[in-house]
Design an enzyme around this catalytic site. Sequence first.
Site, PDB file in Angstrom:
ATOM      1  N   GLY A   1       0.753  -1.248   0.000  1.00 18.95           N
ATOM      2  CA  GLY A   1       0.000   0.000   0.000  1.00 18.95           C
ATOM      3  C   GLY A   1       0.780   1.293   0.000  1.00 18.95           C
ATOM      4  O   GLY A   1       0.189   2.361  -0.184  1.00 18.95           O
TER       5      GLY A   1
ATOM      6  N   PRO B   1       4.487  -5.179  -0.791  1.00 16.57           N
ATOM      7  CA  PRO B   1       4.422  -4.022  -1.684  1.00 16.57           C
ATOM      8  C   PRO B   1       4.319  -4.449  -3.147  1.00 16.57           C
ATOM      9  O   PRO B   1       4.946  -5.422  -3.560  1.00 16.57           O
ATOM     10  CB  PRO B   1       5.760  -3.317  -1.431  1.00 16.57           C
ATOM     11  CG  PRO B   1       6.686  -4.403  -0.998  1.00 16.57           C
ATOM     12  CD  PRO B   1       5.853  -5.440  -0.301  1.00 16.57           C
TER      13      PRO B   1
ATOM     14  N   ARG C   1       2.930  -1.715  -5.899  1.00 23.53           N
ATOM     15  CA  ARG C   1       3.071  -0.481  -6.670  1.00 23.53           C
ATOM     16  C   ARG C   1       4.450   0.174  -6.487  1.00 23.53           C
ATOM     17  O   ARG C   1       5.047   0.639  -7.449  1.00 23.53           O
ATOM     18  CB  ARG C   1       1.978   0.502  -6.230  1.00 23.53           C
ATOM     19  CG  ARG C   1       1.863   1.736  -7.086  1.00 23.53           C
ATOM     20  CD  ARG C   1       0.917   2.754  -6.444  1.00 23.53           C
ATOM     21  NE  ARG C   1      -0.337   2.219  -6.013  1.00 23.53           N
ATOM     22  CZ  ARG C   1      -1.476   2.217  -6.741  1.00 23.53           C
ATOM     23  NH1 ARG C   1      -1.489   2.767  -7.922  1.00 23.53           N
ATOM     24  NH2 ARG C   1      -2.585   1.697  -6.246  1.00 23.53           N
TER      25      ARG C   1
ATOM     26  N   ARG D   1      -5.996   2.871 -15.938  1.00 20.81           N
ATOM     27  CA  ARG D   1      -6.019   3.637 -14.684  1.00 20.81           C
ATOM     28  C   ARG D   1      -6.656   5.023 -14.811  1.00 20.81           C
ATOM     29  O   ARG D   1      -7.437   5.410 -13.941  1.00 20.81           O
ATOM     30  CB  ARG D   1      -4.617   3.728 -14.080  1.00 20.81           C
ATOM     31  CG  ARG D   1      -4.001   2.348 -13.783  1.00 20.81           C
ATOM     32  CD  ARG D   1      -2.773   2.408 -12.887  1.00 20.81           C
ATOM     33  NE  ARG D   1      -3.155   2.792 -11.538  1.00 20.81           N
ATOM     34  CZ  ARG D   1      -3.020   3.981 -11.028  1.00 20.81           C
ATOM     35  NH1 ARG D   1      -2.479   4.953 -11.750  1.00 20.81           N
ATOM     36  NH2 ARG D   1      -3.436   4.242  -9.810  1.00 20.81           N
TER      37      ARG D   1
ATOM     38  N   TYR E   1      -9.795   5.122 -12.397  1.00 20.21           N
ATOM     39  CA  TYR E   1      -9.598   5.801 -11.103  1.00 20.21           C
ATOM     40  C   TYR E   1      -9.336   7.293 -11.270  1.00 20.21           C
ATOM     41  O   TYR E   1      -8.845   7.928 -10.320  1.00 20.21           O
ATOM     42  CB  TYR E   1      -8.381   5.212 -10.362  1.00 20.21           C
ATOM     43  CG  TYR E   1      -8.294   3.715 -10.317  1.00 20.21           C
ATOM     44  CD1 TYR E   1      -9.165   2.952  -9.540  1.00 20.21           C
ATOM     45  CD2 TYR E   1      -7.316   3.035 -11.043  1.00 20.21           C
ATOM     46  CE1 TYR E   1      -9.060   1.578  -9.487  1.00 20.21           C
ATOM     47  CE2 TYR E   1      -7.202   1.651 -10.993  1.00 20.21           C
ATOM     48  CZ  TYR E   1      -8.075   0.931 -10.221  1.00 20.21           C
ATOM     49  OH  TYR E   1      -7.965  -0.423 -10.163  1.00 20.21           O
TER      50      TYR E   1
ATOM     51  N   CYS F   1     -13.712   3.475 -28.874  1.00 24.03           N
ATOM     52  CA  CYS F   1     -14.948   4.213 -29.162  1.00 24.03           C
ATOM     53  C   CYS F   1     -15.744   4.537 -27.910  1.00 24.03           C
ATOM     54  O   CYS F   1     -16.881   4.083 -27.748  1.00 24.03           O
ATOM     55  CB  CYS F   1     -15.777   3.399 -30.123  1.00 24.03           C
ATOM     56  SG  CYS F   1     -14.861   3.155 -31.629  1.00 24.03           S
ATOM     57  N   GLU F   2     -15.149   5.226 -26.977  1.00 25.16           N
ATOM     58  CA  GLU F   2     -15.917   5.820 -25.888  1.00 25.16           C
ATOM     59  C   GLU F   2     -15.157   7.011 -25.328  1.00 25.16           C
ATOM     60  O   GLU F   2     -13.926   7.030 -25.360  1.00 25.16           O
ATOM     61  CB  GLU F   2     -16.300   4.809 -24.803  1.00 25.16           C
ATOM     62  CG  GLU F   2     -15.234   3.916 -24.267  1.00 25.16           C
ATOM     63  CD  GLU F   2     -15.820   2.957 -23.219  1.00 25.16           C
ATOM     64  OE1 GLU F   2     -16.247   3.441 -22.170  1.00 25.16           O
ATOM     65  OE2 GLU F   2     -15.847   1.743 -23.470  1.00 25.16           O
TER      66      GLU F   2
ATOM     67  N   TYR G   1      -0.007  -2.083 -12.239  1.00 21.02           N
ATOM     68  CA  TYR G   1      -1.427  -2.037 -12.605  1.00 21.02           C
ATOM     69  C   TYR G   1      -1.614  -1.440 -14.004  1.00 21.02           C
ATOM     70  O   TYR G   1      -2.607  -0.766 -14.269  1.00 21.02           O
ATOM     71  CB  TYR G   1      -2.240  -1.274 -11.543  1.00 21.02           C
ATOM     72  CG  TYR G   1      -1.995  -1.822 -10.146  1.00 21.02           C
ATOM     73  CD1 TYR G   1      -2.422  -3.106  -9.814  1.00 21.02           C
ATOM     74  CD2 TYR G   1      -1.303  -1.093  -9.184  1.00 21.02           C
ATOM     75  CE1 TYR G   1      -2.166  -3.632  -8.556  1.00 21.02           C
ATOM     76  CE2 TYR G   1      -1.049  -1.615  -7.926  1.00 21.02           C
ATOM     77  CZ  TYR G   1      -1.488  -2.891  -7.624  1.00 21.02           C
ATOM     78  OH  TYR G   1      -1.236  -3.419  -6.378  1.00 21.02           O
TER      79      TYR G   1
HETATM   80  N1  LLP Z   1      -1.620  -6.939  -0.564  1.00 19.59           N
HETATM   81  C1  LLP Z   1      -2.933  -7.042  -0.809  1.00 19.59           C
HETATM   82  C2  LLP Z   1      -3.723  -7.977  -0.021  1.00 19.59           C
HETATM   83  C3  LLP Z   1      -3.529  -6.230  -1.795  1.00 19.59           C
HETATM   84  O1  LLP Z   1      -4.833  -6.328  -2.026  1.00 19.59           O
HETATM   85  C4  LLP Z   1      -2.729  -5.319  -2.539  1.00 19.59           C
HETATM   86  C5  LLP Z   1      -3.318  -4.473  -3.574  1.00 19.59           C
HETATM   87  C6  LLP Z   1      -1.353  -5.264  -2.254  1.00 19.59           C
HETATM   88  C7  LLP Z   1      -0.832  -6.087  -1.263  1.00 19.59           C
HETATM   89  C8  LLP Z   1      -0.431  -4.354  -2.989  1.00 19.59           C
HETATM   90  O2  LLP Z   1      -0.709  -3.027  -2.786  1.00 19.59           O
HETATM   91  P1  LLP Z   1       0.289  -1.915  -3.379  1.00 19.59           P
HETATM   92  O3  LLP Z   1       1.578  -2.019  -2.611  1.00 19.59           O
HETATM   93  O4  LLP Z   1       0.491  -2.215  -4.817  1.00 19.59           O
HETATM   94  O5  LLP Z   1      -0.423  -0.660  -3.143  1.00 19.59           O
HETATM   95  N2  LLP Z   1      -5.498  -1.433  -9.550  1.00 19.59           N
HETATM   96  C9  LLP Z   1      -5.339  -0.388  -8.558  1.00 19.59           C
HETATM   97  C10 LLP Z   1      -4.643  -0.893  -7.320  1.00 19.59           C
HETATM   98  C11 LLP Z   1      -5.326  -2.063  -6.672  1.00 19.59           C
HETATM   99  C12 LLP Z   1      -4.610  -2.612  -5.462  1.00 19.59           C
HETATM  100  C13 LLP Z   1      -5.218  -3.892  -5.005  1.00 19.59           C
HETATM  101  N3  LLP Z   1      -4.555  -4.526  -3.900  1.00 19.59           N
HETATM  102  C14 LLP Z   1      -4.594   0.791  -9.180  1.00 19.59           C
HETATM  103  O6  LLP Z   1      -4.290   0.749 -10.367  1.00 19.59           O
HETATM  104  O7  LLP Z   1      -4.352   1.782  -8.505  1.00 19.59           O
END
Ligand code: LLP
Length: 421
Positions: free
Chosen positions: A239, A276, A278, A314, A318, A346-347, A375
């Site tokens: 996160g 992690p 992202r 994205r 979002y 086409c949107e 992502y």
């Molecule tokens: N652990 C779990 C249980 C998760 O659900 C996620 C992300 C992570 C770790 C990794 O989180 P990160 O470090 O990447 O923030 N598609 C969205 C993001 C969805 C995240 C879902 N879960 C976007 O493009 O922003």
Amino acid sequence: MDHFLYRDGALCAEDVPLAEIAATVGSPFYVYSTATLLRHFQLFDEALDGTDHLICYAMKAASNQAILRTLAQAGAGMDVVSVGEYLRARAAGVPGVRIVFSGVGKTAEEIRVALVGGIRQFNVESEPEMEVINAIALELGKVAPITIRVNPDVDAKTHAKIATGKSENKFGIPIARASAVYAQAAALPGLEVVGIDVHIGSQLTDLAPFETAYRKVAELTERLRAEGHDIRRLDLGGGLGIPYTRSNEAPPLPMEYGALIKRTLGHLGCEIEIEPGRLIAGNAGLMVSKVIYVKSGEGRDFLILDAAMNDLIRPAMYDAHHDIVPVVEPEPGVEPQPYDIVGPVCESGDTFAKARMMPPLAAGDLVAFRSAGAYGAVMSSEYNSRPLIPEVLVHGDQFAVIRPRPSFDEMINRDTIPPWL
Ligand code: LLP
């Protein structure tokens, strides 16, 4: 920090000009930098220095096997959320003992595959799931290591679609019910409770919600220990956010995040896992696309690209911002102008940016979407019958296609026509 810099006016991935990759693979494409992936992994590793830890890369962010192997060779484990991810991680060479299985809806079949193949732990999200894991483990004559994901009811202060730690979200069990659920787990002979799991959301740009959640986990650890559970492992989720613009954003650094973990949980002597995604992959990848047309609209100019929302969803999904930069560095003094930057789908939602200031561009020019490594490719689709775009990995002055662009025949011939037609 990343390794996408202009050199002699040409945007490069490490030592490779992007224009050279485009000349080989065509456009659009995704490109990743090995040095950036490894650097980001090492930042977390250093941040947790002095603790017993495993960094389980959340491979949902970017799951190409070449990326997984790069990270696994540096010592990463993996966080998977489906049997497809599990099998992909195994195919990339990651041993089961370094794979944690998260996800709110693991099916019996997925659980079985992971138990047979080997797994570090299941992060259990509900009582019914716990019972299914127990039953399958007993049937296989195994004991399944589990943590239970608790929902700490903390506002992650991020985009609503990627917040997971509020009580209204579908994730985890309410922390208030933890004692009861742990007692239930301890009574199931096919399970071995090893710890606690928490993940409150993605793209967090402030440490305060992590701090609140981790303090609750610390309290819970002590309570569960007092109730007789051997809590020895804490999975703290992922996160940590990344800067999506070069100018004004400065999310906390992994080192500060690591210090917070040590401060809130260090005294418990638990093994620490983090997941992690992202922060490792996001700024380690670009999407490169070509201008097809420059079109004058009513009071605005459109840059129509050969990449679209199906390739990078994205912005449409979002309202996410991605910096978009020309692959040829603009001459100093060139006056930027506003463009609406769109794809051919086409949107109207197929809009990457509105009134984005860019140097004047012409058909045939290449642009790069920054921060697209996480992502990006994984969320792409073939909408509008557009084949998935290739992925390329750069390593110093070398590059390799790590997922080729499928031919139209490969895409089309997956359909089968029923006999009555
Ligand atoms: N652990 C779990 C249980 C998760 O659900 C996620 C992300 C992570 C770790 C990794 O989180 P990160 O470090 O990447 O923030 N598609 C969205 C993001 C969805 C995240 C879902 N879960 C976007 O493009 O922003």
